[in-house]
Scaffold this motif. Structure first.
Motif: not given
Length: 127
Positions: A72-78, A80-83, A88-92, A116-127
């Motif tokens: 629910t959090n990811e859906l509501a804040n999609a 904000r989350y770069g991953y 192309d900038g669309r939701f994936r 099999e999918i690693s979490w991106p570093p926090l600095q990468q998500v924040a940018s």
């Protein structure tokens, strides 16, 4: 579970009202008799139907999120989350493995195997 219990309680209440054999005056309808003689049952049924509707909506939305493997959090804040954005900038959703695998993983394991999918570093998500 709440949806099922709400549905069953409404069915039992309606069945009990329906099978009551009151001696109705000729000018009074059955529904008028129930509303006047049993206002508590009518209020219960009204509140039960509202609860049933809310429980059904919640169950449907959670089942849809399980099928898509998203919280629910990811859906509501999609936004904000770069991953959760493709090139192309669309939701994936990179954790979506298809409806069948998502549901099977949730039912069998209670979680999905996203190693099999690693979490991106926090600095990468924040940018």
């Amino acid at each position: 579970m709440a949806t099922l219990s709400s549905f069953l309680s409404a069915a039992v209440a309606i069945q009990r009202i329906w099978t009551e054999k009151p001696a109705l005056p000729t000018e009074e309808t059955w529904i008028h008799h129930v509303v006047v003689q049993h206002p508590g049952v009518v209020a219960f049924l009204l509140l039960d139907m509202i609860t049933l509707l809310a429980g059904t909506i919640l169950t449907t939305s959670q089942a849809t999120q399980i099928a898509r493997n998203i919280t629910t959090n990811e859906l509501a804040n999609a936004i904000r989350y770069g991953y959760l954005r493709g090139p192309d900038g669309r939701f994936r959703n990179p954790y979506n493995h298809g409806c069948q695998k998502n549901c099977a993983d949730f039912i069998i394991h209670g979680y999905t195997d996203d190693e099999e999918i690693s979490w991106p570093p926090l600095q990468q998500v924040a940018s």
